[in-house]
Scaffold this active site. Sequence first.
Site, short mmCIF file in Angstrom:
data_model
loop_
_atom_site.label_atom_id
_atom_site.label_comp_id
_atom_site.label_asym_id
_atom_site.label_seq_id
_atom_site.Cartn_x
_atom_site.Cartn_y
_atom_site.Cartn_z
N LYS A 46 -30.66 26.06 70.87
CA LYS A 46 -29.30 26.36 71.33
C LYS A 46 -28.80 27.77 71.00
O LYS A 46 -27.61 28.04 70.99
CB LYS A 46 -28.27 25.33 70.82
N HIS A 96 -39.36 26.90 69.35
CA HIS A 96 -38.40 26.63 68.27
C HIS A 96 -39.13 26.41 66.95
O HIS A 96 -38.51 26.04 65.96
CB HIS A 96 -37.62 25.35 68.55
N SER A 126 -23.18 23.30 70.57
CA SER A 126 -24.11 23.31 71.71
C SER A 126 -25.21 22.26 71.53
O SER A 126 -25.60 21.58 72.48
CB SER A 126 -24.72 24.71 71.82
P1 A3P Z 1 -23.34 26.48 75.06
O1 A3P Z 1 -23.78 25.07 74.89
O2 A3P Z 1 -22.51 26.99 73.92
O3 A3P Z 1 -22.71 26.74 76.37
P2 A3P Z 1 -30.79 27.38 74.65
O4 A3P Z 1 -31.24 27.98 75.93
O5 A3P Z 1 -31.42 28.04 73.46
O6 A3P Z 1 -30.92 25.90 74.65
O7 A3P Z 1 -29.24 27.75 74.47
C1 A3P Z 1 -28.28 27.16 75.32
C2 A3P Z 1 -26.97 27.89 75.16
O8 A3P Z 1 -27.05 29.16 75.85
C3 A3P Z 1 -25.84 27.12 75.81
O9 A3P Z 1 -24.68 27.39 75.02
C4 A3P Z 1 -25.78 27.76 77.17
O10 A3P Z 1 -24.59 27.58 77.87
C5 A3P Z 1 -26.01 29.21 76.80
N1 A3P Z 1 -26.44 29.98 77.98
C6 A3P Z 1 -27.36 29.64 78.90
N2 A3P Z 1 -27.43 30.56 79.86
C7 A3P Z 1 -26.54 31.52 79.55
C8 A3P Z 1 -26.16 32.74 80.19
N3 A3P Z 1 -26.70 33.11 81.35
N4 A3P Z 1 -25.21 33.48 79.59
C9 A3P Z 1 -24.66 33.08 78.42
N5 A3P Z 1 -24.97 31.94 77.78
C10 A3P Z 1 -25.91 31.16 78.34
#
Ligand code: A3P
Length: 285
Positions: A46, A96, A126
Amino acid sequence: ELGPYIEYDGILFPILPIKTPLEQHLNNIANLEIRPDDILISAYPKSGTHWVWEMVRMLISGSPEHIKDSKVGRMLEFKETKTIDDLPSPRLLNTHLNVRHLPKQIFTKGTKIVHVYRNPKDIAVSFYCHATGIKRNNGYSGTFHDFLDMFLREKVAFGNWGDYIKEWEEVFDKGETPIKAVAYEDMKKNPVKHLKEIATFLELDVTDELCAAIVDACSFSKMKPIAETLKEKAVDITWKEGSSIFRKGQVGDWKNWITVAENERFDEFIETKMKESDMKFIYTL
Ligand code: A3P
């Protein structure tokens, strides 16, 4: 209850969508053949893995196009190593995993690593939304407050956030590995600048225009509607209706979830856990 997981080497692993038993799978990963042009993205769950992965993939391809199934890379632990072995070069891998579970050759072959980190309060929120939104093992069905309690008691999948960060900090401090750390919050605040820094680190000769076009193509508002197209790339996740990896994409959403008392407990947790760490986290923009 977070759902079924396997505790191995001090880490709670989720039930991974693979047939090989966990211990053998981790052994296979540890012995994975690494190629000179492999690039690794590492991040605690996340922290913005998908976003950075897609931007780096575009940097490598030299084009700001989203493509359906690029076969450029996969998340190491979510695939059998045979699948990773069969990917064409150059591979953009992500993970991860804790440092000690990475392919050993990462550190002997000088693999370039882009490490993404994020403030732990937004991670906890998240992570909860992820855990409740996935179909695998029926997801998590408890409250946010119970989940936060588990996070602070270090009972969530992929190990303890603080231990994970500290292991990676040691890698920077040793200075033996080409590694570029980028904070999610810095990427939000000044994406073009930080993407250019990543390109320089990866020795990719890209124009300012390309970096700007990639940042635009990978903005949250442009990526969210094409989540279905993108989801096969970095990680395979099946989501419940209405959930996706693209949830909110903001800095500081934790303030809408974490109570004042919980925030105090969180701060104490960070202070104690990260006493010897020099990592700084950004909680609001
Ligand atoms: P939130 O749940 O706070 O919105 P991962 O890819 O490591 O699983 O992380 C997911 C997090 O990155 C989520 O956070 C998601 O919304 C955010 N995220 C994904 N794409 C994004 C983008 N293009 N710009 C900013 N944040 C993004």
